[in-house]
Write an enzyme that holds these catalytic residues in place. Structure first.
Site, PDB file in Angstrom:
ATOM      1  N   HIS A  67      42.832  42.809  10.137  1.00 22.17           N
ATOM      2  CA  HIS A  67      44.123  43.102  10.754  1.00 22.17           C
ATOM      3  C   HIS A  67      44.770  41.824  11.299  1.00 22.17           C
ATOM      4  CE1 HIS A  67      43.355  47.625  11.060  1.00 22.17           C
ATOM      5  NE2 HIS A  67      42.242  47.113  10.567  1.00 22.17           N
ATOM      6  N   ASP A  99      50.346  46.510  15.050  1.00 18.82           N
ATOM      7  CA  ASP A  99      49.391  47.249  14.254  1.00 18.82           C
ATOM      8  C   ASP A  99      49.475  48.726  14.663  1.00 18.82           C
ATOM      9  OD1 ASP A  99      46.479  46.367  12.763  1.00 18.82           O
ATOM     10  OD2 ASP A  99      46.605  48.393  13.567  1.00 18.82           O
ATOM     11  N   GLU A 131      44.013  41.797  -2.590  1.00 21.25           N
ATOM     12  CA  GLU A 131      43.769  40.421  -3.036  1.00 21.25           C
ATOM     13  C   GLU A 131      43.257  40.421  -4.462  1.00 21.25           C
ATOM     14  OE1 GLU A 131      41.384  38.535   0.007  1.00 21.25           O
ATOM     15  OE2 GLU A 131      42.939  38.849   1.523  1.00 21.25           O
ATOM     16  N   ASP A 148      39.173  53.870   5.241  1.00 23.61           N
ATOM     17  CA  ASP A 148      39.959  54.275   4.073  1.00 23.61           C
ATOM     18  C   ASP A 148      39.300  53.882   2.760  1.00 23.61           C
ATOM     19  OD1 ASP A 148      40.306  51.631   4.890  1.00 23.61           O
ATOM     20  OD2 ASP A 148      42.278  51.451   3.966  1.00 23.61           O
ATOM     21  N   GLN A 149      38.143  53.241   2.827  1.00 25.63           N
ATOM     22  CA  GLN A 149      37.535  52.680   1.616  1.00 25.63           C
ATOM     23  C   GLN A 149      37.175  53.723   0.550  1.00 25.63           C
ATOM     24  OE1 GLN A 149      34.459  50.328   3.440  1.00 25.63           O
ATOM     25  NE2 GLN A 149      35.965  49.284   4.736  1.00 25.63           N
TER      26      GLN A 149
END
Ligand SMILES: *[C@@H]1O[C@H](CO)[C@@H](O)[C@H](O)[C@H]1NC(C)=O
Ligand SMILES: *[C@@H]1O[C@H](CO)[C@@H](O)[C@H](O)[C@H]1NC(C)=O
Length: 480
Positions: free
Chosen positions: A32, A138, A380, A396-397
């Site tokens: 973050h 955030d 990325e 969230d993976q």
């Protein structure tokens, strides 16, 4: 950048943008901090001063680990505010925990809520000097910026660090997903995982509290994503009507890296020199980010699997960050099997320090990424055109895994989330790696990843969709 001019007061459209200031408020966890730091730099390149707010230790962490561009280039236009927060425990992660969410970071998240008071003071100060004070926080830091409501020229934007896809699923669940999905013709695989095992209850409570604060204040939403990748989910977020604005402003990767694969001011990590000597697409990069700690037993199986796959690899072997990176708490040094590093010498590199992930992914020798599928890593990898072998851990993976492997089809599943409580054996690792790197299916995925990466990079240059969206955001916050 279209709007960049060194001329202090006048931009091409005649605005005096220096009258608008931006205040950035990141959640103090690496993935973050990094996003908002990059974002700060991009905004400041438009002659808009940026104030970066955090505790001394977390600001130090952000600066220390900046990657992809020279640190000095940040300091000029980005002002760091080191605000004191009460001391907090900073235990090491527990590699043996069944729930892989980094619960050891919770005390640092809680402590950060004490930034509210100094933040309010800063806002008042800036409010007198600036035409408009833009707060970008955030989504997990909404409680800290509550006082923006009392600043007449203040405006606050929520920055989402997770995929639009993950947010879209949360919202579908909250408002009843079936009807909405049908209407939008968006397909979600039936076996998309629930949130079970993804978070701790403590953290879910924290999210809920933040959401309550955010509701009161929000002028718009910013996503660190690209419409090239997540167009359908961005459309959905736009449509579910609170009339708020939604911007997809990623990826924030420095464009110099996209060109040269190395822009760290001349300092080059040895693994990049090693990559130079390898054949194109021949190396698999293995890394699980900054919030994963694996069991000793799992590390051993992974080690043997990589060894037996006969595949070239770079493996970043490190534990999750502590809440305070610089505290003296003892850290585990994960053991490898006896003689391991000698045996794989020349073929595999084990990196225990901070690896230059972007440069590794940008390198032509890198042909695949075994990843936990944190959103930063996903983006990325996609941006650099590298396919992913997914091994999700938490948050969230598991859902990002669905996006990557089923919807975008730029990756394969290495470790099925449904079996998260079991050790992945060395044989499964070996087979997974071999299939990923050395099969026709793997090559097709590699091709799709390369194409998607090229499309994303095209969207980032002048005239491209991402580039235009960024400009429209700058125009919006600098508007008269
Ligand atoms: C994790 O479990 C192993 C045994 O499987 C033990 O040796 C180790 O000390 C434990 N680590 C922690 C941090 O509890
Ligand atoms: C968010 O920004 C960081 C910093 O550039 C980048 O590494 C990451 O890939 C970005 N993620 C997205 C989703 O754009």
């Amino acid at each position: 950048m279209a709007h960049h001019q060194n001329n202090q007061n006048n931009t091409p459209n005649g605005f005096n943008q220096s009258q608008v200031v931006v205040v950035m408020v990141p959640l103090p966890a690496q993935g973050h901090l990094n996003q908002l730091l990059h974002f700060s730099r991009l905004i400041s390149a438009h002659d808009i001063p940026v104030h970066f707010v955090g505790s001394p230790t977390h600001n130090r962490q952000a600066k220390l680990r900046v990657h992809g561009w020279d640190q000095a280039s940040v300091s000029n236009n980005v002002k760091f505010h080191d605000f004191q927060i009460p001391p907090f425990p900073s235990p090491p992660p527990n590699p043996n925990a069944t729930n892989k969410f980094p619960s050891h970071l919770q005390p640092s998240f809680e402590a950060t809520t004490h930034l509210r008071q100094p933040m309010a003071d800063l806002l008042r100060q800036l409010s007198h000097k600036a035409r408009r004070v833009i707060v970008i926080h955030d989504s997990m830091m909404a409680s800290v910026i509550q006082d923006v409501a009392s600043i007449p020229n203040g405006e606050s934007y929520t920055f989402h660090t997770v995929s639009a896809f993950a947010l879209f699923l949360y919202l579908c669940e909250a408002i009843g997903r079936q009807a909405m999905l049908k209407e939008l013709h968006v397909e979600i695989p039936d076996d998309t995982p629930s949130l079970e095992g993804c978070f701790t209850n403590e953290f879910l409570d924290f999210i809920a509290a933040q959401y309550e604060c955010q509701k009161l204040n929000n002028a718009g939403n910013i996503y660190n994503t690209s419409r090239t990748i997540e167009g359908p989910y961005m459309d959905f977020l736009n449509r579910i009507g609170d009339h708020q604005k939604h911007w997809a402003l990623g990826p924030f990767n420095p464009s110099t890296i996209l060109k040269s694969g190395n822009s760290n001011g001349g300092r080059r990590h040895m693994c990049l020199d090693w990559l130079d000597k390898q054949a194109p697409n021949s190396v698999i990069y293995v890394s699980f980010g900054t919030t994963t700690a694996m069991k000793d037993e799992q590390i051993a199986e992974l080690a043997i699997g990589l060894e037996q796959s006969n595949q070239k690899f770079i493996w970043v072997l490190r534990d999750a960050d502590k809440g305070d990176l610089f505290s003296n708490e003892e850290e585990r040094r994960a053991e490898l099997p006896q003689g391991y590093e000698e045996r794989v010498q020349g073929r595999g590199l084990v990196v225990r320090d901070w690896a230059p992930q972007l440069e590794i992914l940008a390198h032509k020798s890198t042909g695949g990424f075994v990843s936990h599928c944190g959103w930063n890593s996903c983006m990325e990898s996609i941006t650099m055109g590298v396919p992913i072998a997914a091994w999700p851990m938490h948050s969230d993976q598991p859902r990002n895994t669905v996006l990557i492997t089923r919807l975008l089809r730029v990756g394969v599943v290495m470790r099925d989330w449904a079996h998260r409580d079991e050790i992945l054996t060395s044989l499964s690792v070996k087979n997974g790696v071999e299939k990923f790197m050395g099969s026709k299916e793997g090559d097709e995925i590699r091709k799709r990843a390369a194409d998607l990466g090229a499309a994303v990079r095209r969207s980032m240059v002048e005239g491209g969709a991402s580039h235009m969206e960024f400009s429209s955001f700058i125009d919006h916050i600098a508007r008269y």
